[in-house]
Motif scaffolding. Structure first.
Motif, mmCIF file in Angstrom:
data_model
loop_
_atom_site.group_PDB
_atom_site.id
_atom_site.type_symbol
_atom_site.label_atom_id
_atom_site.label_comp_id
_atom_site.label_asym_id
_atom_site.label_seq_id
_atom_site.Cartn_x
_atom_site.Cartn_y
_atom_site.Cartn_z
ATOM 1 N N ALA A 212 63.266 0.330 -6.472
ATOM 2 C CA ALA A 212 63.051 0.533 -7.906
ATOM 3 C C ALA A 212 62.479 1.934 -8.118
ATOM 4 N N ASN A 213 62.612 2.437 -9.349
ATOM 5 C CA ASN A 213 62.023 3.726 -9.746
ATOM 6 C C ASN A 213 62.430 4.861 -8.803
ATOM 7 N N LEU A 214 63.712 4.942 -8.475
ATOM 8 C CA LEU A 214 64.196 6.019 -7.602
ATOM 9 C C LEU A 214 64.144 7.344 -8.362
ATOM 10 N N LYS A 215 63.382 8.311 -7.831
ATOM 11 C CA LYS A 215 63.169 9.574 -8.523
ATOM 12 C C LYS A 215 63.805 10.758 -7.812
ATOM 13 N N ALA A 216 63.832 10.738 -6.483
ATOM 14 C CA ALA A 216 64.220 11.910 -5.705
ATOM 15 C C ALA A 216 65.723 12.153 -5.751
ATOM 16 N N MET A 217 66.078 13.441 -5.618
ATOM 17 C CA MET A 217 67.473 13.862 -5.531
ATOM 18 C C MET A 217 67.610 14.851 -4.382
ATOM 19 N N PRO A 218 68.762 14.867 -3.713
ATOM 20 C CA PRO A 218 68.953 15.811 -2.600
ATOM 21 C C PRO A 218 68.800 17.258 -3.042
ATOM 22 N N PHE A 219 68.470 18.118 -2.028
ATOM 23 C CA PHE A 219 68.344 19.572 -2.183
ATOM 24 C C PHE A 219 67.117 19.977 -3.003
ATOM 25 N N ASN A 220 66.184 19.042 -3.199
ATOM 26 C CA ASN A 220 64.924 19.353 -3.860
ATOM 27 C C ASN A 220 63.783 19.192 -2.864
ATOM 28 N N ASN A 221 62.706 19.930 -3.094
ATOM 29 C CA ASN A 221 61.546 19.831 -2.216
ATOM 30 C C ASN A 221 60.865 18.481 -2.439
#
Length: 390
Positions: A212-221
């Protein structure tokens, strides 16, 4: 009477009927006008009177029909002592007993996110990973330093007249000095540290649950996010609800509660056992209670969901009537019973209730014929014919 009056008027000479002539015709025309108006007025009044009488008779017939006694829509039941499920209703909220906000322990560029919201994962399943190039280089360097330290350690032992395989007869002080001079101890610690940093580039699920609450995305710190996602164990849920302080003893005696989501009606509920009772009363006189749901995945139940909480207690030897049988009259509870062909008015006292029934503690006795349908418009000692038994 109408035509007799007209004849007398004509006979009086107000209208001349003989010897037609121009002057006479004028006189007839002038004197006949008020007579015609009078006739029309009397006829109209007569018709209106007739019409009004018909309406009055029809209204009277209607009133008599509505007040005439009938038992076609009246049903009754014979009252007997039986079991009664005393019920307490409350609103609660579900929450998981295990949930966590997952994040990387080290910083770096997110290379891949391998899950999506709503996906169920198992313990140890890979959630996301960082770019591990830097961590891998540091690990390889630490491993080389460790291998070099091992060679130096063996060299120190040889200088002291021992071999590395002579661990059984190797003195502890000689071993300690050799580790210090070779730097083997420092190399081992550095290798473990770099190994841990390499592992920390991979985010794993610590327990089974739902994403749940997935926030992260690839290529970000990774430091750009407070956390990568939330993991909720939906197989271990609890419900929190509040009860009045005077209802607390009923909760303790019961121990078990049944919960149903507001979005699901008419379905069997999920059982939960009272786990804890907060020993504090809030300003509204309420006490918080928590109950743990039975083990097993309840995929239809979600963390934060609002639910109905039912607490039941079985009582025996109770006089139980449907809620439809109890009416409010003169600020008191009233139940109509059928005695022969008469409706009897009975004041009653209620000892408990659930969603569909009342338990009667006073005012009725076993064997009474309780009217539960068609009782709204009844009056005391009204005659009833044709009432039907349940």
């Amino acid at each position: 009477m109408l035509f007799l009056s007209i004849a007398r008027y004509l006979k009086s000479g107000n209208i001349i009927t003989g010897n037609p002539g121009r002057k006479t015709a004028d006189k007839v025309s002038i004197n006949a006008l008020p007579v015609c108006l009078i006739i029309l007025h009397l006829l109209s009044a007569s018709c209106n009177q007739t019409s009004g009488n018909n309406t009055g008779e029809a209204g009277l017939d209607s009133i008599l029909m509505t007040t005439s006694p009938t038992g076609e829509n009246i049903r009754y039941m014979v009252l007997q002592e039986t079991k009664f499920s005393k019920e307490l209703l409350a609103n609660g909220k579900l929450s998981s007993t295990r949930k966590a906000d997952l994040k990387f322990k080290t910083s770096g560029i997110i290379k891949e996110v391998l899950v999506h919201e709503g996906e169920h994962v198992q313990t140890g399943q890979l959630i996301a990973r960082l770019d591990e190039e830097t961590a891998m280089a540091s690990f390889n360097a630490a491993r080389l330093s460790y291998e070099q330290a091992v060679l130096d350690y063996e060299d120190q032992l040889l200088r002291s007249g021992f071999k590395i395989n002579d661990t059984a007869r190797l003195p502890a002080d000689i071993k300690a000095v050799a580790r210090l001079r070779s730097g083997l101890g420092r190399a081992v610690l550095s290798l473990r540290q770099m190994e841990n940093e390499l592992k920390e580039t991979r985010l794993l699920a610590p327990f089974p649950g739902i994403i749940a609450n997935l926030k992260a995305m690839p290529f970000n710190n990774s430091n750009s996010y407070e956390y990568i996602c939330s993991l909720i164990d939906d197989s271990h849920m609890e419900v929190s609800f509040k009860v009045l302080e005077q209802e607390l003893s009923f909760i303790r005696r019961s121990g078990l509660v049944t919960i149903r989501p507001f979005s699901q009606r008419g379905e069997s509920g999920v059982m939960a056992r009272v786990q804890s009772i907060n020993p504090l009363v809030d300003g509204a006189g309420m006490i918080e209670v928590k109950a743990l749901l039975s083990d097993g995945g309840h995929r239809e139940l979600l963390d934060g969901m609002n639910v109905r909480v039912h607490v039941q207690q079985q009582l025996v030897g109770q006089l139980v009537v449907p809620k439809e049988a109890v009416l409010d009259r003169q600020n008191r509870k009233v139940v109509f019973t059928l005695v022969d062909t008469l409706a009897q008015w009975n004041y009653v006292e209620i000892s408990g209730e659930n969603s569909s029934q009342y338990a009667i503690s006073k005012g009725l006795k076993s064997g009474d014929k309780v009217i539960y349908e068609g009782n709204f418009n009844l009056a005391h000692e009204k005659i009833i014919h044709g009432a039907k038994e349940q």
